[in-house]
Design a protein around this motif. Structure first.
Motif, PDB file in Angstrom:
ATOM      1  N   TRP A 126     -50.943 -38.511 -22.962  1.00  0.00           N
ATOM      2  CA  TRP A 126     -49.658 -39.057 -23.378  1.00  0.00           C
ATOM      3  C   TRP A 126     -48.994 -39.721 -22.195  1.00  0.00           C
ATOM      4  N   ILE A 129     -42.766 -42.735 -21.304  1.00  0.00           N
ATOM      5  CA  ILE A 129     -42.160 -43.937 -21.869  1.00  0.00           C
ATOM      6  C   ILE A 129     -40.905 -44.339 -21.116  1.00  0.00           C
TER       7      ILE A 129
ATOM      8  N   GLU B 130     -45.427 -29.705 -32.665  1.00  0.00           N
ATOM      9  CA  GLU B 130     -45.353 -30.677 -33.751  1.00  0.00           C
ATOM     10  C   GLU B 130     -45.793 -32.050 -33.264  1.00  0.00           C
ATOM     11  N   VAL B 131     -45.396 -32.410 -32.051  1.00  0.00           N
ATOM     12  CA  VAL B 131     -45.848 -33.679 -31.481  1.00  0.00           C
ATOM     13  C   VAL B 131     -47.355 -33.658 -31.284  1.00  0.00           C
ATOM     14  N   GLY B 132     -47.883 -32.492 -30.882  1.00  0.00           N
ATOM     15  CA  GLY B 132     -49.327 -32.389 -30.698  1.00  0.00           C
ATOM     16  C   GLY B 132     -50.078 -32.451 -32.005  1.00  0.00           C
ATOM     17  N   ASN B 136     -47.145 -39.121 -32.166  1.00  0.00           N
ATOM     18  CA  ASN B 136     -45.896 -39.842 -32.251  1.00  0.00           C
ATOM     19  C   ASN B 136     -46.205 -41.321 -32.135  1.00  0.00           C
ATOM     20  N   HIS B 138     -44.262 -43.930 -32.308  1.00  0.00           N
ATOM     21  CA  HIS B 138     -43.343 -44.774 -31.553  1.00  0.00           C
ATOM     22  C   HIS B 138     -43.641 -44.717 -30.065  1.00  0.00           C
ATOM     23  N   ALA B 139     -44.009 -43.536 -29.581  1.00  0.00           N
ATOM     24  CA  ALA B 139     -44.287 -43.399 -28.159  1.00  0.00           C
ATOM     25  C   ALA B 139     -45.767 -43.559 -27.878  1.00  0.00           C
ATOM     26  N   TRP B 141     -48.273 -41.561 -28.695  1.00  0.00           N
ATOM     27  CA  TRP B 141     -48.898 -40.314 -28.263  1.00  0.00           C
ATOM     28  C   TRP B 141     -49.846 -39.864 -29.356  1.00  0.00           C
ATOM     29  N   ASN B 142     -51.116 -39.694 -29.002  1.00  0.00           N
ATOM     30  CA  ASN B 142     -52.092 -39.324 -30.012  1.00  0.00           C
ATOM     31  C   ASN B 142     -52.024 -37.849 -30.328  1.00  0.00           C
TER      32      ASN B 142
END
Lengths: 174, 200
Positions: A126, A129, B130-132, B136, B138-139, B141-142
């Motif tokens: 990741w 940003i 949750e992001v994992g 995401n 928009h950012a 992030w996979n």
């Protein structure tokens, strides 16, 4: 002489009550500031003909932060008008604890996600940003600081409500 | 008074039993969360590229230490379970200590602080997880969970246990506060001879 101690005691009570109201008003202001700053944070950046818009709704954690702080704002506003002799003050202690838990959880969740946004997570692939949308990141930081101030004030408010409900006789060590 | 019931001045025996039961469950929940998350590790060998007919494999590990939110999760749950253990020991072995008002007050305040701590830890972990899980867009992030399914499942279990701990700690705080109020009312309304009813 009895009259002077009575006046003294009522002065102390009035000071404590005013102190509590000021604390509650400050916490209301801080939570409101956190909501407003987070909601008005958006930035559009474009690079390589790709337009990237960063809004607070992009992250679920920021949405929860706004909701939690909005709840705290409304609650603080309502408690400001609670009359002194109401029986609900014992309920206010538990509700203050619930609001403090809401504040800590929303702040720590927003901080966790914002930290990933700022530093990235090399192991998960990741990328940060904040380099692309610096103004957005600054506003998020401001909102988080306001949230932290609201949290600290609420911890003091919790102790204050507990103190005002628990009989002072207890604290005088019978 | 031999054997029998232990009467404590900090409330009736019923609230004492309820509080002890709640604390034991909260201790078990937070300890389980800490242990499951701290042992959360998965190693996978993936093919990252193919040169000609030779696949290049890389061994990737998913550890909880990679994410600061999970590190905070483990530390906070360890702290809260240690607090619960201490309070259980205090309640069982030294019940007379609770008769003095200041101790009940400090127990109530400590319970409240630990309830907020565990709620912060559980919430931070759940949002990062949750992001994992969903990524995401928009950012950019996979998601991680499609490749490390066991890691995500264990993490989810730990987080569920932590949320059970949050609810239990909230109940523990509520019962502690009510015991404090009950004790303070008793002391303020009755004469100091209330201490004569203690069990030696």
């Amino acid at each position: 002489k009895l009259k002077s101690t009575l006046i003294e005691r009522s002065m102390v009570k009035l000071t404590k009550r005013i102190g509590g109201l000021v604390l509650r008003l400050a916490a209301f202001g801080a939570a409101l500031a956190a909501v407003v700053v987070m909601v008005t944070s958006h930035e559009r950046a474009s690079f390589f003909a790709v337009s990237l818009e960063a809004k607070y709704t992009d992250m679920a954690s920021f949405k929860y932060f706004v909701i939690a702080n909005a709840v705290v704002t409304v609650y603080s506003f309502l408690v400001l008008f609670l009359p002194k002799e109401s029986l609900l003050w014992k309920f206010v202690v538990v509700l203050d604890l619930v609001m403090t838990m809401l504040l800590t959880s929303s702040l720590s969740a927003a901080l966790a996600v914002a930290q990933v946004g700022k530093k990235g997570n090399a192991n998960a692939g990741w990328l940060p940003i904040c380099g692309q949308v610096p103004k957005f990141c600054d506003q998020i930081t401001g909102a988080l600081i306001a949230g932290f101030v609201a949290l600290v004030l609420y911890v003091f408010l919790l102790l204050y409500s507990l103190h005002s409900v628990v009989d002072p006789f207890l604290l005088q060590k019978s | 008074m031999a054997g029998g019931k232990i009467v404590v001045a900090g409330g009736t025996t019923k609230s004492w039993k309820v509080l002890l039961g709640l604390r034991i469950f909260a201790f078990m929940a937070t300890l389980a969360a800490a242990i499951v998350m701290s042992l959360n590790k998965e190693t996978k060998t993936l093919v990252v590229a193919t040169i000609g007919t030779l696949p290049i494999k890389a061994t990737i590990t998913a550890k909880f230490q990679h994410t600061p939110a999970f590190v905070f999760f483990v530390i906070a749950n360890v702290m809260v379970s240690f607090h619960n253990l201490l309070m259980i020991a205090l309640q069982i072995f030294i019940p007379k200590l609770e008769q003095k008002g200041l101790h009940l007050l400090s127990i109530a305040i400590l319970d409240m602080l630990n309830a907020t701590l565990v709620s912060a830890a559980a919430n931070a972990a759940v949002f990062v997880a949750e992001v994992g899980k969903n990524g995401n867009k928009h950012a950019k992030w996979n998601k991680v969970c499609d490749r490390f399914a066991t890691y995500c499942d264990h993490g989810a279990g730990a987080i569920i246990a932590a949320f059970a701990g949050v609810i239990l700690m909230l109940l523990v705080s509520a019962v502690s506060i009510s015991r404090l109020l009950f004790n303070s009312n008793k002391f303020s309304s009755t004469a100091p001879s209330a201490t004569a009813t203690d069990v030696p």
